[in-house]
Design an enzyme around this catalytic site. Structure first.
Site, mmCIF file in Angstrom:
data_model
loop_
_atom_site.group_PDB
_atom_site.id
_atom_site.type_symbol
_atom_site.label_atom_id
_atom_site.label_comp_id
_atom_site.label_asym_id
_atom_site.label_seq_id
_atom_site.Cartn_x
_atom_site.Cartn_y
_atom_site.Cartn_z
ATOM 1 N N ASP A 173 0.911 -1.256 -0.205
ATOM 2 C CA ASP A 173 0.003 -0.035 -0.073
ATOM 3 C C ASP A 173 1.046 1.180 -0.200
ATOM 4 O OD1 ASP A 173 -1.824 1.997 0.534
ATOM 5 O OD2 ASP A 173 -3.218 0.671 1.718
ATOM 6 N N HIS B 270 -2.868 -0.619 -2.354
ATOM 7 C CA HIS B 270 -4.195 -0.159 -1.966
ATOM 8 C C HIS B 270 -5.300 -0.431 -2.850
ATOM 9 C CE1 HIS B 270 -6.061 2.692 0.757
ATOM 10 N NE2 HIS B 270 -6.803 3.373 -0.443
#
Length: 227
Positions: free
Chosen positions: A168, A199
């Site tokens: 992420d 993400h």
């Protein structure tokens, strides 16, 4: 699938997407948006959880700034518009608005056991709900800013599951480690890290969508909320 009005504690009317369970009397679920409003992705997520047996309410948390926005994260200008709206949001106020959805379920006779589930910004707000409202359980998908939100000591809060993407871009390795360390200090905060995922790995139309990871997260979420 339709929109209803929720009444916040200050009298403001909050539009909320309502999706009845596809399997009859569903378990109440407050679904919490990303930074792109109640767009096509959130509508599909609401329908997906309804198919899993939940009655879903997804409040429009941008309604206090501009109601009815449906932003496309693939468009740079719209992505930045979502970021600006997030930065302009009073998150404590948003949590109280989300609690109006929980209260709606209770008032409708759905019982006191209401869960919350959110993505991105919504993942952060789901954790905030677990820490400060009577929600019965919460699930956070790639919540942002959790390294600063989670307390360093054990606190009383609702059970809360965290889904964390290993790659992420909004959660660097050091921040991820802080999240893992702080979650481990809580009584009921399991964390799952998804190797190789970025993400929004559970957003079907997203550039980082990972179908196996999304399916695994869904199964873990269902088991957690059923427990």
């Amino acid at each position: 699938m339709n929109f209803i009005k929720l009444h916040a504690d200050d009298g403001f009317e909050i539009p909320a997407l309502h999706v009845p369970s596809a399997t009859g009397s569903g378990r109440p679920l407050v679904l919490i948006q990303e930074i792109f409003g109640i767009n096509a992705s959130m509508k599909e997520a609401a329908q997906a959880w309804a198919r899993e047996g939940f009655e879903v309410l997804c409040p429009d948390l941008f309604a206090r700034q501009e109601a009815g926005l449906e932003l496309d994260p693939r468009q740079p200008e719209q992505f930045q518009r979502g970021v600006a709206l997030m930065q302009g949001m009073d998150q404590d106020r948003a949590v109280r608005d989300l609690d109006a959805a929980r209260q709606w379920f209770v008032a409708q006779g759905r019982g006191e056991k209401v869960a919350a589930l959110g993505y991105c910004l919504g993942g952060r707000l789901a954790v905030m709900m677990a820490m400060s409202t009577p929600i019965s359980a919460a699930v956070s998908y790639y919540g942002v800013g959790l390294e600063a939100l989670l307390p360093a000591e054990r606190v009383a809060m609702a059970p809360c599951m965290l889904h964390v993407a290993e790659r992420d871009a909004f959660v660097p390795a050091q921040a991820r480690q802080t999240i893992l360390d702080r979650a481990a200090r809580q009584d009921r905060m399991p964390v799952h890290v998804y190797a190789g995922c970025d993400h929004a790995f559970a957003r079907p139309d997203g550039e980082h969508f990972d179908a196996p990871a999304a399916a695994q997260a869904r199964e873990r979420t269902l088991a957690f909320l059923q427990a």
